[in-house]
Enzyme design. Structure first.
Site, PDB file in Angstrom:
ATOM      1  N   GLU A   1       3.615   6.070 -13.395  1.00 31.21           N
ATOM      2  CA  GLU A   1       3.093   5.435 -14.603  1.00 31.21           C
ATOM      3  C   GLU A   1       3.435   6.263 -15.835  1.00 31.21           C
ATOM      4  OE1 GLU A   1      -0.658   2.802 -14.683  1.00 31.21           O
ATOM      5  OE2 GLU A   1      -1.328   4.696 -15.564  1.00 31.21           O
TER       6      GLU A   1
ATOM      7  N   HIS B   1       6.704  10.551  12.164  1.00 32.49           N
ATOM      8  CA  HIS B   1       6.858   9.441  13.101  1.00 32.49           C
ATOM      9  C   HIS B   1       6.962   8.113  12.363  1.00 32.49           C
ATOM     10  CE1 HIS B   1       6.094  11.900  16.706  1.00 32.49           C
ATOM     11  NE2 HIS B   1       5.367  12.624  15.866  1.00 32.49           N
TER      12      HIS B   1
ATOM     13  N   LYS C   1      -1.109  -8.461 -16.737  1.00 33.07           N
ATOM     14  CA  LYS C   1      -2.516  -8.742 -17.036  1.00 33.07           C
ATOM     15  C   LYS C   1      -2.641  -9.892 -18.033  1.00 33.07           C
ATOM     16  CE  LYS C   1      -3.909  -4.563 -18.201  1.00 33.07           C
ATOM     17  NZ  LYS C   1      -4.844  -3.456 -18.519  1.00 33.07           N
TER      18      LYS C   1
END
Length: 547
Positions: free
Chosen positions: A352, A383, A511
């Site tokens: 960000e 893994h 938004k």
């Protein structure tokens, strides 16, 4: 700040990079038995080993030149002086002041912010100790057993990471939960098994208008009021906010509102009132130790020369890989289960901050900036995605982080964990040549076509760069140093790239569009007016949700 590509150091690094192609790391180590001694730094009980990077002394000298030519020192000093280096929002960037215990004034618009910081810290100390001691009780007189922090982004990721990292210091019998996602499942699952009589909610929103946070807060309020009645809200909610009017309208006593300021960015806010759940979980003395560790790293960042400055070195190495060697991702790999949320926290802090394409003077960059950051605690990642790091086609520099001493010394667990920590950095550096793989397969009894068929799959190219950060133990002070190390690394990179690490305009567009779409989901009589894909998905949502 200058365009980095116009700097002589940038040109010199571009010319230097190809010269390392015939000097893989295993060759550099074999040729220099003192390589570790030359390329590691120790600060208190934190050691950075950066010897397993694709660097030589010349590389580091050129990177130091780049830092100086980019103005890293001047911009660092401007931040600490309270200058408005967040230029797009006209704000100072002073999370560092939150953890500065010295009496030296820090001025913002001519006013010293230190007294206000001290007042909030004192308020946090009194409140957190009251909750921990049982002096703070709910509406029915019972002590608090569960604290639910409701926030999102910086109001969640930092506190949850630290609370998890310092679980060894948590008060037994006092549980701290975090709710961030607006998906109702998150708060529904959190509230299961909690008692309204013994639950305290912390609503973390600077403006007290954040959609996700307020949606969850109102759901929590309804749950509480349904059990204990309206007057109980004041005993079961506190606010981490600056909007006293909205906090009061919610039913929270403003005496239990904890302020922070617009010069504290969300992703740098765990040191502020946003850190209240940390103080409640581990105690204010440990919260103060966290701040003190960060301040120690701040002092190192301000005072150490570029060539021996941990955040500067980490930042410059990231620039080296991203802009000169083509890396587009970075892995953060903590070999400590307590740090299992560190990568998620650093994703926000780094991506960000430096996920920007526009320079400070409004031009589009002509070079790479922030990388994709990911990670998992070891040995889980081994893994999972280490296969790609070892034998894939992408260059992914890795930061390995581990404590020498475990809080849980069970049998051989920690020795096995640390053997993997060390082995992975060596394996990524050295790799396995075709000759070594051939000898290994032959020793296993393979020969002829069977050996030749398997051989190419057993070769590891090596030359994969890593940093190793080893600390004595994971305690509040060390964690504070570690977090501040990465904060300042991000700052250094933003300075070199001539971008603003302290705004986040990229989160706004989605938004804005969501506000337009929400009524279209709730009212089928509204005709959506979007692209065909979005319109089609809205129609499908209406069809499916209708049953």
């Amino acid at each position: 700040m200058p365009d980095p590509t116009t700097l002589s150091a940038w040109a010199a690094l571009a010319a230097h990079a190809p010269t390392l192609s015939d000097q893989p790391l295993r060759v550099l180590f074999d040729a220099d038995p003192d390589r570790f001694a030359r390329f590691h730094l120790r600060f208190e009980d934190l050691v950075l080993d950066y010897s397993k990077n694709r660097i030589t002394g010349e590389t580091m000298a050129l990177l130091a030149d780049l830092a100086r030519q980019s103005g890293v020192e001047a911009r660092r000093d401007a931040m600490f002086a309270g200058e408005p280096i967040n230029t797009t929002e006209g704000r100072a960037v002073l999370h560092v002041a939150l953890r500065d215990p010295t009496p030296t004034p820090v001025l913002v618009d001519g006013a010293d912010v230190k007294p206000a910081i001290a007042a909030v810290l004192a308020h946090m100390e009194a409140f957190s100790e009251a909750v921990r001691s049982g002096a703070w009780t709910g509406a029915t007189g019972k002590a608090i057993t569960d604290v639910v922090n409701i926030g999102i982004g910086g109001s969640d990721l930092g506190p949850v990471m630290v609370v998890e990292a310092l679980k060894a210091y948590a008060k037994p019998g006092l549980r701290v939960h975090f709710v961030s996602n607006v998906d109702g499942t998150h708060i529904a699952e959190t509230l299961k098994g909690l008692s309204p009589e013994t639950t305290l909610f912390l609503v973390a929103s600077k403006t007290f208008t954040t959609q996700e946070t307020l949606t969850n807060a109102h759901t929590a309020r309804d749950w509480l009021v349904g059990a204990l009645g309206e007057p109980a809200v004041a005993r079961h909610f506190a606010a981490l906010s600056t909007n006293a009017k909205a906090v009061s309208a919610f039913g929270i006593d403003t005496a239990n509102m904890f302020e922070f300021w617009d010069w504290v960015g969300g992703r740098y806010s765990l040191w502020s009132a946003i850190g209240l759940p940390i103080a409640i979980s581990v105690g204010f003395a440990n919260f103060r130790a966290l701040l003190d560790g960060a301040h120690a790293m701040d002092t190192h960042f301000r005072e150490a020369p570029i060539e021996r400055n941990l955040p500067v070195i980490l930042g410059l190495l990231g620039v080296w890989y991203g802009d000169f060697l083509g890396a587009r991702a970075q892995a953060v790999l903590p070999y400590d289960q307590y740090l299992h949320r560190l990568a998620a926290y650093l994703q926000q802090a780094d991506m960000e901050s430096n996920g920007k394409r526009t320079t400070l003077d409004g031009k589009t960059v002509a070079y790479a900036t922030g990388a994709v950051l990911f990670g998992e605690p070891g040995t889980n990642g081994q893994h999972s995605f280490y296969q790609l790091i070892h034998q894939g086609t992408s260059l992914i520099p890795c930061d390995f982080i581990a404590p020498a001493i475990s809080h849980n010394p069970l049998g051989r667990h920690h020795a096995i964990l640390l053997s993997n920590f060390l082995a992975q950095t060596e394996a990524l550096m050295r790799g396995k040549t075709e000759a070594e793989a051939r000898a290994e397969l032959a020793a296993q009894g393979l020969a002829g076509e069977a050996l030749e068929a398997l051989l190419p799959h057993k070769v590891f190219p090596g030359n994969r760069p890593t940093n190793a950060i080893l600390v004595k133990r994971l305690d509040p002070r060390t964690l504070g140093m570690l977090i501040a190390l990465y904060e300042h690394k991000i700052h250094v990179q933003a300075t070199v790239w001539n971008i603003n690490a302290y705004d986040q305009w990229g989160v706004e567009l989605g938004k804005q569009l969501a506000k337009a779409i929400l009524p279209e989901l709730e009212d089928a009589t509204i005709s959506p007016a979007h692209d065909s894909s979005t319109n089609g998905l809205i129609a499908l949502y209406r069809e499916f949700s209708a049953g």
